[in-house]
Design a protein around this motif. Structure first.
Motif, PDB file in Angstrom:
ATOM      1  N   UNK A  38       0.799  -1.212   0.000  1.00 38.25           N
ATOM      2  CA  UNK A  38       0.000   0.000   0.000  1.00 38.25           C
ATOM      3  C   UNK A  38       0.833   1.264   0.000  1.00 38.25           C
ATOM      4  N   UNK A  39       0.137   2.390   0.030  1.00 39.44           N
ATOM      5  CA  UNK A  39       0.777   3.701   0.022  1.00 39.44           C
ATOM      6  C   UNK A  39       1.667   3.891   1.245  1.00 39.44           C
ATOM      7  N   UNK A  40       1.189   3.496   2.426  1.00 41.56           N
ATOM      8  CA  UNK A  40       1.966   3.667   3.652  1.00 41.56           C
ATOM      9  C   UNK A  40       3.284   2.910   3.583  1.00 41.56           C
ATOM     10  N   UNK A  45       9.488   3.531   3.011  1.00 40.37           N
ATOM     11  CA  UNK A  45      10.724   2.944   2.489  1.00 40.37           C
ATOM     12  C   UNK A  45      11.966   3.801   2.764  1.00 40.37           C
ATOM     13  N   UNK A  46      11.920   5.135   2.591  1.00 38.51           N
ATOM     14  CA  UNK A  46      13.109   5.935   2.896  1.00 38.51           C
ATOM     15  C   UNK A  46      13.541   5.825   4.360  1.00 38.51           C
ATOM     16  N   UNK A 180       4.113   3.386  10.536  1.00 40.63           N
ATOM     17  CA  UNK A 180       3.542   2.293   9.755  1.00 40.63           C
ATOM     18  C   UNK A 180       2.753   1.360  10.656  1.00 40.63           C
ATOM     19  N   UNK A 181       1.570   0.961  10.194  1.00 35.42           N
ATOM     20  CA  UNK A 181       0.736  -0.018  10.885  1.00 35.42           C
ATOM     21  C   UNK A 181       0.666  -1.259  10.001  1.00 35.42           C
ATOM     22  N   UNK A 197       9.633  -5.126   4.961  1.00 35.41           N
ATOM     23  CA  UNK A 197       9.672  -3.704   4.622  1.00 35.41           C
ATOM     24  C   UNK A 197      11.102  -3.183   4.657  1.00 35.41           C
ATOM     25  N   UNK A 198      11.833  -3.503   5.708  1.00 34.40           N
ATOM     26  CA  UNK A 198      13.213  -3.032   5.842  1.00 34.40           C
ATOM     27  C   UNK A 198      14.107  -3.662   4.779  1.00 34.40           C
ATOM     28  N   UNK A 199      13.919  -4.951   4.537  1.00 34.22           N
ATOM     29  CA  UNK A 199      14.718  -5.641   3.531  1.00 34.22           C
ATOM     30  C   UNK A 199      14.486  -5.042   2.149  1.00 34.22           C
ATOM     31  N   UNK A 200      13.228  -4.778   1.814  1.00 33.93           N
ATOM     32  CA  UNK A 200      12.923  -4.173   0.516  1.00 33.93           C
ATOM     33  C   UNK A 200      13.516  -2.780   0.407  1.00 33.93           C
TER      34      UNK A 200
END
Length: 214
Positions: A38-40, A45-46, A180-181, A197-200
């Motif tokens: 999703x958008x969140x 990501x940054x 982030x939720x 998320x962190x890996x990506x």
């Protein structure tokens, strides 16, 4: 399906093992791509790219919040295997993982040992003190740390880290301060989601996935 000249025998009637593996790899990459995020997720990501250490609460995060007592009074906890594998992948990507929890449990100590966690703080009334100690020891800035919590006790720490995360069933006040939720609930894959998320964000998803498709 014929060979493509670089994987298998050109003109072969059946796909080679190499081609089958490559096909599976491409399908897995597609299924785990950003189109399912999703958008969140994309906005975070940054922040996630800067993370060098992930700290976790236990009850309601690594577990579903249920506490069971055995006949002898021993406290029992259940942990999600996908969360555990996500932590393993995150460590393989170079990010350390630790626990800061207000409760104390032998089960948590054993789980931390199994997962080879870098930090374990149990029975902590003031999580900021433990956080400050870790920052000094590891020479990290708050922006390089992510924390996942689910309730009021986590608010002070969530307001200080570079990436504040809570679970789908976290309380409203925590969701209000989180960057982030997760889509998953505590103890049901929420930690795995954050690890991914962190890996990506660090651009290591494909490299790590490829290791398991060889």
């Amino acid at each position: 399906m014929t060979g493509n000249g670089s994987c298998g025998i050109p003109g072969g009637q059946y796909p080679s093992d190499c081609e089958v593996t490559e096909g599976l790899r491409q399908r897995a990459m597609s299924r785990s791509g950003q189109d399912e995020r999703g958008y969140a997720w994309r906005v975070c990501l940054p922040r996630a790219k800067e993370i060098q250490l992930l700290l976790l609460d236990v009850d309601g995060v690594l577990t579903d919040g249920t506490i069971t007592y055995g006949n002898s009074g021993t406290e029992l906890k259940s942990f999600n295997i996908k969360d555990g594998f996500g932590i393993r992948l995150l460590r393989e990507s170079g990010v350390e993982v630790g626990i800061i929890t207000a409760r104390r449990s032998e089960a948590v100590e054993r789980r931390a040992q199994d997962l080879k966690l870098a930090h374990l703080y149990q029975g902590v009334g003031n999580k900021i003190e433990a956080f400050t100690e870790i920052l000094a020891a590891q020479k990290l800035t708050p922006q390089q740390v992510a924390y996942m919590g689910d309730d009021w006790l986590d608010l002070p720490l969530l307001s200080r880290v570079g990436l504040a995360v809570t679970v789908a069933d976290g309380v409203a006040e925590v969701k209000a301060v989180a960057h982030y939720v997760t889509r998953q609930a505590g103890g049901r894959g929420a930690v795995r989601e954050l690890c991914e998320l962190i890996i990506e964000a660090k651009g290591q998803r494909e490299e790590l996935l490829a290791r398991y498709l060889r």
